[in-house]
Enzyme design. Structure first.
Site, PDB file in Angstrom:
ATOM      1  N   GLY A 209       0.817  -1.204   0.000  1.00 14.32           N
ATOM      2  CA  GLY A 209       0.000   0.000   0.000  1.00 14.32           C
ATOM      3  C   GLY A 209       0.847   1.248   0.000  1.00 14.32           C
ATOM      4  N   SER A 210       0.338   2.283   0.596  1.00 16.80           N
ATOM      5  CA  SER A 210       0.989   3.591   0.560  1.00 16.80           C
ATOM      6  C   SER A 210       2.159   3.658   1.531  1.00 16.80           C
ATOM      7  CB  SER A 210      -0.026   4.678   0.925  1.00 16.80           C
ATOM      8  OG  SER A 210      -0.416   4.545   2.294  1.00 16.80           O
ATOM      9  N   SER A 212       2.602   6.056   3.735  1.00 13.86           N
ATOM     10  CA  SER A 212       2.060   6.397   5.048  1.00 13.86           C
ATOM     11  C   SER A 212       1.474   5.170   5.728  1.00 13.86           C
ATOM     12  CB  SER A 212       1.007   7.504   4.925  1.00 13.86           C
ATOM     13  OG  SER A 212      -0.074   7.078   4.103  1.00 13.86           O
ATOM     14  N   GLY A 214       2.471   2.083   5.228  1.00  9.71           N
ATOM     15  CA  GLY A 214       3.605   1.255   5.626  1.00  9.71           C
ATOM     16  C   GLY A 214       4.236   1.726   6.916  1.00  9.71           C
ATOM     17  N   GLU A 231       5.624  -3.426   0.830  1.00  7.94           N
ATOM     18  CA  GLU A 231       5.728  -3.029  -0.579  1.00  7.94           C
ATOM     19  C   GLU A 231       4.904  -1.760  -0.735  1.00  7.94           C
ATOM     20  OE1 GLU A 231       4.219  -3.955  -4.986  1.00  7.94           O
ATOM     21  OE2 GLU A 231       4.400  -5.731  -3.700  1.00  7.94           O
ATOM     22  N   CYS A 265       1.755   0.055  -8.808  1.00 10.23           N
ATOM     23  CA  CYS A 265       2.959   0.501  -8.092  1.00 10.23           C
ATOM     24  C   CYS A 265       4.183   0.459  -8.995  1.00 10.23           C
ATOM     25  CB  CYS A 265       3.184  -0.353  -6.849  1.00 10.23           C
ATOM     26  SG  CYS A 265       3.301  -2.122  -7.174  1.00 10.23           S
TER      27      CYS A 265
END
Length: 461
Positions: A209-210, A212, A214, A231, A265
């Site tokens: 994900g993003s 933030s 993570g 990731e 991504c």
């Protein structure tokens, strides 16, 4: 927290479905079930575990049309493209199952008289998979297949945009005959997912994900001595050298930039072209982009649909407007794509030139159908610009010179270097990144390492 949530379809902004979140009591029951099932699953022979996982994959393939419909209605990908994700899932899952024996085999040091010594890989226990919406099957299978093959139990918390994908995974595993508790799904908001990350019953967390998000997952796990695979974002560059096959580069880079409405991504987000080929490349790129069929994703002729939500599209619109205010030129004229609708999830693709790295569109992840293209005068300039990023997932080099690609690749700050292709995960290679793209490895034999722990055996005769 609210007890319920809604999924808004980007097809028309209506409510696709409403669901109730998993309660704390239900979450604890799932943790207990996983813990109870783990010993038996771990003791199950690897060949039998692989066969059961393979049957789950077979079930998803047999229900490809249902899977594709769920993708399209929840995230807006054109229905003609959505079935391809199940093919990718099968490729990754089959490869990870094929290499399981090798990846999990005992390692034997050089013989030492009077001793037996070996290293054995053992499952961690319960693996929590926090999966995103953009490639809902592919991103999840990267961890689910090897985690289960290695003898772990899995809890899948899918994005609240794509709960139907979690349903399909659960149905596949049940139809395949996986024991109760080995694979379960949960529906949680962000706060509950972070609380689960910190639960003592969780032995590893795989988050996609993003940046933030993570950071939040990493903080939630900070008081525990468990592994976390992250990731995160990407701002993946492409470099087109003067010796590149230009038609092939144009065709592949347009697809790499705009497939899934740019919501990847590892999608192409910025392009650098050697100056002597710049004009021809830009002309070809714009011509092919203008030929896209942008519209309703259930129309079988559509090959570019809406973004996942109106707010995401508005963010990209803001990047485009800010770049134009700073001097960038937009080469796709307003009105060329009739389906473009400001304020909605329908955002037409855009190609920007006269851009630079002072602009957000060349620095910050767009995750949408916009691309900036710059001319460069040398490999050295291209290398500097490609590395001028907070991210490092993939980078592609378009050239006829293999040695030049390897030379540049060795200096690129990225997890994967492509030559003459982009936006693809080869399951035989490690999927990883540097900088704000995160940490950890999935896929390949190395992907099994973070899903297992090593135990050393040291026997004296």
């Amino acid at each position: 927290m609210s007890e319920n949530y809604s999924v808004i379809t980007p097809l028309d902004g209506s409510t696709l479905l409403q669901r109730g979140y998993t309660s704390p009591v239900q979450t604890q029951a799932a943790l207990d079930a996983a813990r109870a099932a783990q010993a038996g699953w771990r003791a199950t022979p690897l060949a039998e575990r692989k066969a059961l996982i393979g049957r789950a994959v077979d079930w998803l393939i047999a229900h490809k049309s249902d899977c594709a419909d769920a993708i399209t209605r929840q995230i807006g990908r054109p229905i003609r493209q959505s079935p391809g994700e199940i093919g990718g899932l099968a490729e990754r899952a089959r490869h990870m199952l094929d290499i399981a024996e090798e990846a999990l085999a005992d390692l034997h040091p050089a013989p030492k008289p009077g001793f037996e010594r070996w290293l054995r890989r053992e499952p961690l226990g319960t693996v929590l998979v926090l999966a995103p919406w953009n490639y809902p099957f592919l991103t999840a299978i990267n961890t689910i297949a090897p985690a289960l093959a290695a003898g772990n139990c899995v809890l899948l918390k899918h994005s609240s945009q794509t709960p139907l994908i979690a349903d399909l995974f659960r149905q596949a595993c049940a139809a395949a005959g996986l024991p109760i508790g080995v694979f379960q799904t949960l529906e949680l908001d962000h706060a509950a997912a972070l609380k689960l990350t910190a639960a003592p019953e969780i032995d590893f967390v795989a988050f996609t994900g993003s940046v933030s998000g993570g950071r939040a997952v990493q903080r939630a796990a900070a008081e525990r001595f468990i592994g976390v695979g992250l990731e995160l974002g990407g701002k993946d560059p492409a470099y087109v050298r003067a010796d590149a096959d230009l038609p092939a580069a144009v065709e592949n880079l347009v697809d790499g930039a705009f497939f899934n409405s740019g919501q990847s991504c590892c999608g192409i987000e910025r392009i650098y072209v050697q100056r002597q080929r710049y004009r021809d490349f830009v002309d070809g790129f714009v011509e092919l982009t203008r030929a896209y069929r942008f519209g309703h994703p259930l129309d079988p002729d559509t090959n570019l649909g809406p973004m996942v939500r109106a707010g995401a599209a508005d963010f990209v619109r803001g990047q485009i407007q800010a770049a134009q205010t700073a001097g960038a030129r937009a080469l796709i004229p307003a009105g060329h794509f009739a389906a473009d609708a400001p304020g909605s999830a329908y955002l037409a693709p855009q190609v920007l030139v006269d851009v630079d790295h002072a602009m957000s569109v060349m620095r910050e992840e767009s995750f949408g159908p916009v691309i900036g293209i710059m001319a460069v005068d040398s490999d050295e300039e291209a290398l500097r610009l490609m590395n001028d990023s907070a991210y490092g997932l993939t980078a592609s080099i378009w050239t006829a010179d293999r040695d030049a690609a390897v030379h540049l690749g060795q200096q690129l700050e990225t997890g994967t270097v492509f030559m003459n292709r982009c936006d693809y995960l080869d399951p035989a290679l490690a999927w990883t990144g540097v900088k704000d793209t995160g940490r950890g490895v999935s896929l390949s034999t190395l992907g099994y390492q973070q899903l297992t722990r090593v135990k050393s055996f040291h026997l004296k005769g």
